[in-house]
Design a protein around this motif. Structure first.
Motif: not given
Length: 340
Positions: A199-228
């Protein structure tokens, strides 16, 4: 004076000790605020570093000049200052190359010299940097960790419009986030297990945040950025973030390691050989305090958002080190010398 001294893992004691002697070219500072750093936590949890030659901790601190030594010309009693802890020799090969942070003969306040978890500290005039009129003195205690973050971004390949990921949203991670934003990153993805820190990261300007236990962080990052992402920063220092960070950068991208590590990691070199990704490190900073003071004074980097607790020196173990070890809501804890 009272000072917090470390004697080994899980062994920090607040004790009476003598005020360091004021020498020519030095100033006596009444410490106002001092921050608990990740490296302090490493010593508390795992034992003291080999570079430690005296027990008084604290290398992130600010205060008020109360007395000046012979030959001091730029400081006066009453000046509010932030202290740069590193003292480079100026003569070794790395110093001559302009890499004072990698000095082979360095010393430093809080390690080889008495540090800031004390009521008073004596520092060289050139290691004390005046804070501008109106700047909150407690932000002076954040100059050192902010310099670590700014140096990492400056040393990276990040350019205006690039995408970035930050693994870990502790103090350095949140300061990295703000430095990356100030550098012009177009997408900033923060990976963090703590709900409060996300929540603090979003407040400070993060465009996306990921919980690495609840989601595959690498997969989400690649989807969000078109490859990494173009650059990923590790501010956590654990096996999982290393593996994810290496895998989250695009082909030819950079994985910048900023954190210190208590344990080695195991990984396959194929993860970056086949992508020509770069793994680089970033350590401390070089000649950055004036610029960082301006960033904090003008709110370009919001240090207040990183501070979660102010505690008295007497409670540095229970409300400081133990709180950071057990409570993920905590971020930067400052020792406030005015509290008792």
């Amino acid at each position: 004076m009272k000072a917090a001294k470390i004697y080994g893992a899980k062994d920090i004691r607040v004790e009476e000790t003598s005020v360091p002697s004021l020498e020519a070219g030095h100033v006596l500072i009444k410490v106002d605020y001092a921050g608990i750093c990740g490296s302090d936590m490493h010593e508390y949890m795992a034992g003291t570093f080999p570079i430690r030659t005296q027990p008084v901790l604290g290398h992130e601190f600010s205060g008020t000049v109360v007395e000046i030594g012979e030959g001091v010309t730029e400081m006066q009693p009453g000046d509010k200052v932030a202290v740069e802890p590193l003292i480079a020799c100026g003569h070794c090969a790395n110093c001559r190359r302009g890499m004072a942070n990698l000095c082979t003969n360095s010393s430093g306040y809080g390690y080889s010299l008495s540090g800031g978890f004390a009521e008073y500290a004596v520092v060289r005039e050139q290691n004390a940097f005046k804070l501008p009129e109106g700047m909150d003195v407690k932000l002076g205690a954040l100059v050192e960790p902010t310099a670590v973050a700014v140096h990492a971004v400056r040393q990276s390949t990040l350019r205006l419009g690039d995408t970035a990921a930050i693994f870990g949203a502790g103090p350095i991670g949140l300061l990295l986030l703000q430095a990356v934003k100030a550098a012009g990153a177009s997408e900033i993805i923060v990976v963090e297990v703590s709900d409060e820190r996300r929540e603090k990261a979003l407040e400070l300007g993060a465009t996306h945040v990921i919980h690495p236990v609840e989601a595959d962080a690498v997969q989400q990052i690649k989807e969000l950025t078109g490859g990494g992402v173009d650059v990923a920063f590790d501010a956590a220092g654990v096996q999982a973030t290393f593996l994810s960070g290496v895998s989250a950068v695009r082909k030819g991208g950079e994985f910048k390691v900023v954190s210190l590590w208590e344990q080695p990691v195991t990984f396959s070199p194929n993860s970056f050989v086949k992508t020509e990704a770069k793994i680089t490190g970033s350590y401390a900073y070089v000649n950055l305090f004036p610029e960082v003071i301006r960033l904090l004074a003008r709110g370009i980097i919001d240090g207040n958002k990183v501070i979660t607790s102010l505690i008295p020196l007497e409670d540095i173990v229970g409300k400081g080190f133990e709180a950071l070890a057990s409570d993920r809501k905590q971020c930067k804890i400052l020792v406030d010398m005015q509290l008792s």
